[in-house]
Motif scaffolding. Structure first.
Motif, PDB file in Angstrom:
ATOM      1  N   ASP A   1       0.890  -1.166   0.000  1.00 31.81           N
ATOM      2  CA  ASP A   1       0.000   0.000   0.000  1.00 31.81           C
ATOM      3  C   ASP A   1       0.923   1.210   0.000  1.00 31.81           C
ATOM      4  OD1 ASP A   1      -1.609   2.218   0.766  1.00 31.81           O
ATOM      5  OD2 ASP A   1      -3.087   0.850   1.631  1.00 31.81           O
ATOM      6  N   GLN A   2       0.966   1.924  -1.121  1.00 30.36           N
ATOM      7  CA  GLN A   2       2.032   2.904  -1.318  1.00 30.36           C
ATOM      8  C   GLN A   2       1.973   4.096  -0.361  1.00 30.36           C
ATOM      9  OE1 GLN A   2       1.093   3.820  -5.486  1.00 30.36           O
ATOM     10  NE2 GLN A   2       0.682   5.917  -4.882  1.00 30.36           N
ATOM     11  N   ASP A   3       0.836   4.345   0.260  1.00 31.11           N
ATOM     12  CA  ASP A   3       0.746   5.466   1.189  1.00 31.11           C
ATOM     13  C   ASP A   3       1.098   5.066   2.619  1.00 31.11           C
ATOM     14  OD1 ASP A   3      -0.062   7.211  -0.828  1.00 31.11           O
ATOM     15  OD2 ASP A   3      -2.176   6.701  -0.554  1.00 31.11           O
ATOM     16  N   LEU A   4       1.177   3.773   2.877  1.00 30.73           N
ATOM     17  CA  LEU A   4       1.429   3.304   4.244  1.00 30.73           C
ATOM     18  C   LEU A   4       2.750   2.562   4.404  1.00 30.73           C
ATOM     19  CD1 LEU A   4      -2.114   1.920   5.214  1.00 30.73           C
ATOM     20  CD2 LEU A   4      -1.183   4.219   5.566  1.00 30.73           C
ATOM     21  N   VAL A   5       3.363   2.179   3.289  1.00 27.57           N
ATOM     22  CA  VAL A   5       4.573   1.356   3.347  1.00 27.57           C
ATOM     23  C   VAL A   5       5.657   1.959   2.466  1.00 27.57           C
ATOM     24  CG1 VAL A   5       5.533  -0.951   2.994  1.00 27.57           C
ATOM     25  CG2 VAL A   5       3.139  -0.696   3.684  1.00 27.57           C
ATOM     26  N   ARG A   6       6.826   2.146   3.043  1.00 23.45           N
ATOM     27  CA  ARG A   6       7.974   2.620   2.263  1.00 23.45           C
ATOM     28  C   ARG A   6       8.601   1.445   1.517  1.00 23.45           C
ATOM     29  NH1 ARG A   6       8.794   5.013   7.322  1.00 23.45           N
ATOM     30  NH2 ARG A   6      10.427   3.483   7.784  1.00 23.45           N
ATOM     31  N   ASN A   7       9.150   1.723   0.352  1.00 20.19           N
ATOM     32  CA  ASN A   7       9.746   0.630  -0.422  1.00 20.19           C
ATOM     33  C   ASN A   7      11.214   0.394  -0.098  1.00 20.19           C
ATOM     34  OD1 ASN A   7      11.106   2.681  -1.758  1.00 20.19           O
ATOM     35  ND2 ASN A   7       9.867   2.556  -3.623  1.00 20.19           N
ATOM     36  N   ASP A   8      11.772   1.180   0.819  1.00 20.08           N
ATOM     37  CA  ASP A   8      13.171   0.948   1.176  1.00 20.08           C
ATOM     38  C   ASP A   8      13.310  -0.412   1.848  1.00 20.08           C
ATOM     39  OD1 ASP A   8      11.724   2.709   3.238  1.00 20.08           O
ATOM     40  OD2 ASP A   8      13.302   1.791   4.448  1.00 20.08           O
ATOM     41  N   GLY A   9      14.377  -1.094   1.513  1.00 17.69           N
ATOM     42  CA  GLY A   9      14.618  -2.432   2.028  1.00 17.69           C
ATOM     43  C   GLY A   9      13.963  -3.522   1.198  1.00 17.69           C
ATOM     44  N   LEU A  10      13.192  -3.132   0.191  1.00 23.67           N
ATOM     45  CA  LEU A  10      12.520  -4.107  -0.668  1.00 23.67           C
ATOM     46  C   LEU A  10      13.114  -4.149  -2.071  1.00 23.67           C
ATOM     47  CD1 LEU A  10       8.796  -3.283   0.254  1.00 23.67           C
ATOM     48  CD2 LEU A  10      10.186  -5.183   1.118  1.00 23.67           C
ATOM     49  N   GLU A  11      13.543  -3.001  -2.556  1.00 26.01           N
ATOM     50  CA  GLU A  11      14.057  -2.910  -3.923  1.00 26.01           C
ATOM     51  C   GLU A  11      15.279  -3.800  -4.119  1.00 26.01           C
ATOM     52  OE1 GLU A  11      14.370   1.305  -3.255  1.00 26.01           O
ATOM     53  OE2 GLU A  11      13.177   1.686  -5.062  1.00 26.01           O
ATOM     54  N   GLY A  12      15.250  -4.552  -5.213  1.00 25.76           N
ATOM     55  CA  GLY A  12      16.364  -5.426  -5.537  1.00 25.76           C
ATOM     56  C   GLY A  12      16.356  -6.754  -4.805  1.00 25.76           C
TER      57      GLY A  12
END
Length: 201
Positions: free
Chosen positions: A111-122
């Motif tokens: 959920d893009q407004d509640l969760v940051r994508n850092d630590g997931l990319e790659g």
């Protein structure tokens, strides 16, 4: 449309076409209901097998919780999610709690407004996002964010047919809320179909 259906097929001997899904968020978001609906959709409307399990963090409401669904065309010999094909995060705490299950073959949806994508990319096969809670608020009921998420998941993964999931939603939600939940499901589905929330590198 890319599908993870065969990513871990045969994780356990005899588990033909096995797909492991973990939905996660915080208590009160309807995560458990969403998992129940997903499991019902493939069992009742597609003739597959599914096992649904749930878990909560230290608090029933507000703490991290998850709903696991294992789907298979054959017998399910091990009911737990160990190598998720699809991992949904609807809260930052859920990401921090369950992110350790991430595999290079996993499709991650946030959920893009509640969760940051850092630590997931790659670290995963695909990283997708949808403003599920925002869409639910625009429809007037924040509580249908889980149904928006199911619609998006259906569109971008292909693990269940549109009509199967929609029918399961209508069979599971309280009477009088069918129209609202249909709108929520279609909102998420169309967002995914239109290629919105696309892969984040």
């Amino acid at each position: 449309m890319t599908t993870q259906k065969d990513a871990h097929a045969g994780t356990d001997a005899g588990d033909e076409g096995r797909v492991e899904v973990r939905l996660s968020g915080f208590g009160g978001q309807g995560i458990v209901l969403a998992g129940n609906i997903l499991g019902r959709s493939v069992v009742l409307f597609e003739g597959k097998n599914a096992v649904f399990t749930q878990s909560y963090g230290p608090e029933a409401r507000g703490g991290a919780c998850s709903a696991d669904v294992v789907i298979s065309e054959g017998s399910i010999h091990y009911p737990k999610v160990t190598r998720p094909d699809i991992l949904v995060f609807m809260s930052e705490e859920a990401k921090n709690t369950y992110g350790k299950l991430l595999e290079p073959e996993t499709t991650v949806i946030i959920d893009q407004d509640l969760v940051r994508n850092d630590g997931l990319e790659g670290r995963c096969f695909r990283l997708l996002s949808v403003p599920a809670t925002r869409f639910a608020e625009e429809l007037g009921r924040k509580m249908v964010a889980n149904i928006v998420m199911l619609g998006f998941l259906t569109a971008v993964t292909g693990i269940v047919r549109h009509d199967s999931l929609q029918n399961a939603v209508l069979a599971s939600v309280p009477k009088g809320t069918e129209e609202l939940n249909t709108q929520a499901f279609e909102k998420g589905y169309q967002y995914g179909q239109e290629g919105q929330g696309g892969q984040q590198e």
